[in-house]
Design a protein around this motif. Structure first.
Motif, PDB file in Angstrom:
ATOM      1  N   THR A 103     -13.399   9.201  15.321  1.00 46.25           N
ATOM      2  CA  THR A 103     -12.978   7.851  14.997  1.00 46.25           C
ATOM      3  C   THR A 103     -12.425   7.795  13.581  1.00 46.25           C
ATOM      4  O   THR A 103     -12.615   8.715  12.785  1.00 46.25           O
ATOM      5  N   GLY A 104     -11.747   6.705  13.299  1.00 47.14           N
ATOM      6  CA  GLY A 104     -11.153   6.546  11.978  1.00 47.14           C
ATOM      7  C   GLY A 104     -12.189   6.477  10.869  1.00 47.14           C
ATOM      8  O   GLY A 104     -12.014   7.052   9.795  1.00 47.14           O
ATOM      9  N   MET A 105     -13.286   5.772  11.130  1.00 45.57           N
ATOM     10  CA  MET A 105     -14.329   5.654  10.124  1.00 45.57           C
ATOM     11  C   MET A 105     -15.017   7.000   9.889  1.00 45.57           C
ATOM     12  O   MET A 105     -15.329   7.349   8.744  1.00 45.57           O
ATOM     13  N   ASN A 106     -15.218   7.763  10.939  1.00 51.16           N
ATOM     14  CA  ASN A 106     -15.822   9.080  10.794  1.00 51.16           C
ATOM     15  C   ASN A 106     -14.914  10.001   9.986  1.00 51.16           C
ATOM     16  O   ASN A 106     -15.389  10.781   9.153  1.00 51.16           O
ATOM     17  N   PHE A 107     -13.593   9.921  10.220  1.00 47.09           N
ATOM     18  CA  PHE A 107     -12.652  10.727   9.438  1.00 47.09           C
ATOM     19  C   PHE A 107     -12.709  10.345   7.965  1.00 47.09           C
ATOM     20  O   PHE A 107     -12.709  11.217   7.089  1.00 47.09           O
ATOM     21  N   ILE A 108     -12.782   9.057   7.674  1.00 50.40           N
ATOM     22  CA  ILE A 108     -12.852   8.601   6.283  1.00 50.40           C
ATOM     23  C   ILE A 108     -14.134   9.096   5.619  1.00 50.40           C
ATOM     24  O   ILE A 108     -14.115   9.561   4.478  1.00 50.40           O
ATOM     25  N   LEU A 109     -15.242   9.037   6.344  1.00 46.70           N
ATOM     26  CA  LEU A 109     -16.499   9.531   5.785  1.00 46.70           C
ATOM     27  C   LEU A 109     -16.451  11.034   5.558  1.00 46.70           C
ATOM     28  O   LEU A 109     -16.972  11.541   4.561  1.00 46.70           O
ATOM     29  N   ARG A 110     -15.813  11.773   6.462  1.00 48.85           N
ATOM     30  CA  ARG A 110     -15.688  13.219   6.277  1.00 48.85           C
ATOM     31  C   ARG A 110     -14.784  13.548   5.092  1.00 48.85           C
ATOM     32  O   ARG A 110     -15.034  14.496   4.364  1.00 48.85           O
ATOM     33  N   VAL A 111     -13.727  12.780   4.907  1.00 46.99           N
ATOM     34  CA  VAL A 111     -12.851  12.991   3.751  1.00 46.99           C
ATOM     35  C   VAL A 111     -13.613  12.693   2.462  1.00 46.99           C
ATOM     36  O   VAL A 111     -13.485  13.429   1.472  1.00 46.99           O
ATOM     37  N   LEU A 112     -14.432  11.647   2.458  1.00 47.67           N
ATOM     38  CA  LEU A 112     -15.242  11.350   1.273  1.00 47.67           C
ATOM     39  C   LEU A 112     -16.244  12.466   0.996  1.00 47.67           C
ATOM     40  O   LEU A 112     -16.452  12.852  -0.170  1.00 47.67           O
ATOM     41  N   ALA A 113     -16.852  13.009   2.047  1.00 50.42           N
ATOM     42  CA  ALA A 113     -17.796  14.115   1.862  1.00 50.42           C
ATOM     43  C   ALA A 113     -17.070  15.354   1.340  1.00 50.42           C
ATOM     44  O   ALA A 113     -17.573  16.053   0.450  1.00 50.42           O
ATOM     45  N   THR A 114     -15.884  15.621   1.866  1.00 52.34           N
ATOM     46  CA  THR A 114     -15.090  16.757   1.395  1.00 52.34           C
ATOM     47  C   THR A 114     -14.654  16.540  -0.047  1.00 52.34           C
ATOM     48  O   THR A 114     -14.683  17.471  -0.860  1.00 52.34           O
ATOM     49  N   GLY A 115     -14.257  15.324  -0.371  1.00 54.73           N
ATOM     50  CA  GLY A 115     -13.885  15.014  -1.751  1.00 54.73           C
ATOM     51  C   GLY A 115     -15.040  15.205  -2.714  1.00 54.73           C
ATOM     52  O   GLY A 115     -14.861  15.751  -3.810  1.00 54.73           O
ATOM     53  N   LEU A 116     -16.233  14.787  -2.308  1.00 54.97           N
ATOM     54  CA  LEU A 116     -17.406  14.985  -3.155  1.00 54.97           C
ATOM     55  C   LEU A 116     -17.701  16.471  -3.329  1.00 54.97           C
ATOM     56  O   LEU A 116     -17.989  16.931  -4.441  1.00 54.97           O
ATOM     57  N   ALA A 117     -17.597  17.252  -2.250  1.00 58.08           N
ATOM     58  CA  ALA A 117     -17.830  18.693  -2.328  1.00 58.08           C
ATOM     59  C   ALA A 117     -16.779  19.375  -3.204  1.00 58.08           C
ATOM     60  O   ALA A 117     -17.105  20.269  -3.997  1.00 58.08           O
ATOM     61  N   LEU A 118     -15.521  18.953  -3.089  1.00 56.62           N
ATOM     62  CA  LEU A 118     -14.464  19.525  -3.929  1.00 56.62           C
ATOM     63  C   LEU A 118     -14.678  19.165  -5.400  1.00 56.62           C
ATOM     64  O   LEU A 118     -14.445  19.992  -6.286  1.00 56.62           O
ATOM     65  N   TRP A 119     -15.112  17.955  -5.663  1.00 60.85           N
ATOM     66  CA  TRP A 119     -15.387  17.545  -7.040  1.00 60.85           C
ATOM     67  C   TRP A 119     -16.520  18.379  -7.633  1.00 60.85           C
ATOM     68  O   TRP A 119     -16.448  18.813  -8.772  1.00 60.85           O
ATOM     69  N   LEU A 135     -17.527  29.514   0.153  1.00 58.28           N
ATOM     70  CA  LEU A 135     -18.953  29.547   0.461  1.00 58.28           C
ATOM     71  C   LEU A 135     -19.670  28.335  -0.131  1.00 58.28           C
ATOM     72  O   LEU A 135     -20.431  27.643   0.568  1.00 58.28           O
ATOM     73  N   ILE A 136     -19.429  28.064  -1.395  1.00 50.90           N
ATOM     74  CA  ILE A 136     -20.071  26.918  -2.038  1.00 50.90           C
ATOM     75  C   ILE A 136     -19.596  25.615  -1.411  1.00 50.90           C
ATOM     76  O   ILE A 136     -20.391  24.698  -1.192  1.00 50.90           O
ATOM     77  N   LEU A 137     -18.318  25.529  -1.090  1.00 58.72           N
ATOM     78  CA  LEU A 137     -17.777  24.329  -0.460  1.00 58.72           C
ATOM     79  C   LEU A 137     -18.411  24.102   0.905  1.00 58.72           C
ATOM     80  O   LEU A 137     -18.745  22.968   1.262  1.00 58.72           O
ATOM     81  N   ALA A 138     -18.609  25.160   1.674  1.00 55.66           N
ATOM     82  CA  ALA A 138     -19.253  25.027   2.989  1.00 55.66           C
ATOM     83  C   ALA A 138     -20.694  24.556   2.849  1.00 55.66           C
ATOM     84  O   ALA A 138     -21.154  23.690   3.610  1.00 55.66           O
ATOM     85  N   VAL A 139     -21.416  25.095   1.874  1.00 51.45           N
ATOM     86  CA  VAL A 139     -22.803  24.677   1.655  1.00 51.45           C
ATOM     87  C   VAL A 139     -22.850  23.215   1.203  1.00 51.45           C
ATOM     88  O   VAL A 139     -23.658  22.425   1.710  1.00 51.45           O
ATOM     89  N   LEU A 140     -21.981  22.852   0.271  1.00 58.16           N
ATOM     90  CA  LEU A 140     -21.969  21.467  -0.223  1.00 58.16           C
ATOM     91  C   LEU A 140     -21.540  20.493   0.871  1.00 58.16           C
ATOM     92  O   LEU A 140     -22.094  19.401   0.978  1.00 58.16           O
ATOM     93  N   GLN A 141     -20.564  20.886   1.696  1.00 59.93           N
ATOM     94  CA  GLN A 141     -20.158  20.019   2.801  1.00 59.93           C
ATOM     95  C   GLN A 141     -21.292  19.858   3.806  1.00 59.93           C
ATOM     96  O   GLN A 141     -21.471  18.779   4.362  1.00 59.93           O
ATOM     97  N   ALA A 142     -22.055  20.919   4.028  1.00 65.10           N
ATOM     98  CA  ALA A 142     -23.193  20.815   4.944  1.00 65.10           C
ATOM     99  C   ALA A 142     -24.264  19.885   4.382  1.00 65.10           C
ATOM    100  O   ALA A 142     -24.836  19.060   5.109  1.00 65.10           O
ATOM    101  N   LEU A 143     -24.529  20.008   3.072  1.00 65.55           N
ATOM    102  CA  LEU A 143     -25.521  19.139   2.455  1.00 65.55           C
ATOM    103  C   LEU A 143     -25.073  17.679   2.440  1.00 65.55           C
ATOM    104  O   LEU A 143     -25.854  16.782   2.746  1.00 65.55           O
ATOM    105  N   VAL A 144     -23.808  17.458   2.080  1.00 64.49           N
ATOM    106  CA  VAL A 144     -23.294  16.091   2.075  1.00 64.49           C
ATOM    107  C   VAL A 144     -23.166  15.581   3.514  1.00 64.49           C
ATOM    108  O   VAL A 144     -23.398  14.403   3.795  1.00 64.49           O
ATOM    109  N   GLY A 145     -22.854  16.486   4.440  1.00 67.77           N
ATOM    110  CA  GLY A 145     -22.735  16.108   5.846  1.00 67.77           C
ATOM    111  C   GLY A 145     -24.043  15.665   6.464  1.00 67.77           C
ATOM    112  O   GLY A 145     -24.059  14.979   7.488  1.00 67.77           O
ATOM    113  N   LEU A 146     -25.179  16.042   5.854  1.00 70.49           N
ATOM    114  CA  LEU A 146     -26.461  15.555   6.340  1.00 70.49           C
ATOM    115  C   LEU A 146     -26.605  14.057   6.115  1.00 70.49           C
ATOM    116  O   LEU A 146     -27.272  13.365   6.880  1.00 70.49           O
TER     117      LEU A 146
END
Length: 134
Positions: free
Chosen positions: A2-18, A115-126
């Motif tokens: 869904t659109g909202m889920n995509f936005i939340l995933r982009v926010l989680a990815t943005g936080l992990a990238l930051w 590797l760090i991005l995957a771990v951070l995305q998993a943590l934020v994805g929780l």
């Protein structure tokens, strides 16, 4: 998705990238001269990374199933590093303007950041709800 889920995933990815930008000196999201430009650039890189992960990553994963089986899934880290390289290449094109992401240092830095991005995305994805669990 869904659109909202995509936005939340982009926010989680943005936080992990930051967080990766804060952790590693070799990762640079630019422009860094003003806060609004940095936030917009970070959001743009997160959108590009999410789209690359949604479109290209499944194709590469399917094509590399024998290598994933042979390496017991460790090849998936190389796939993540390739998605990160593709994102940095797409966002650092001159015709797009002065925004994007660079990773200096070569192949090993892409692996570490992936590797760090995957771990951070998993943590934020929780924290971020998944649309599949409805």
């Amino acid at each position: 998705m869904t659109g909202m889920n995509f936005i939340l995933r982009v926010l989680a990815t943005g936080l992990a990238l930051w967080l990766c930008d804060l952790i590693f000196d070799s990762v640079e999201i630019f422009p860094t001269d003003d806060v609004l430009g940095y936030i917009l650039s970070l959001a743009g890189v997160a959108v590009v990374f999410s789209l690359v992960s949604m479109v290209v990553k499944p194709i590469v994963t399917i094509l590399s199933i024998p290598l994933l089986i042979l390496t017991l899934g460790l090849f998936y880290l190389l796939i993540n590093a390739f998605m990160l390289w593709l994102t940095t290449w797409l966002t650092s094109q001159d015709w797009l303007g002065d925004w994007g992401m660079t990773i200096d240092g070569g192949f090993w830095w892409y692996l570490w950041v992936a590797l760090i991005l995957a771990v951070l995305q998993a943590l934020v994805g929780l924290v971020v709800p998944n649309g599949d669990r409805d």
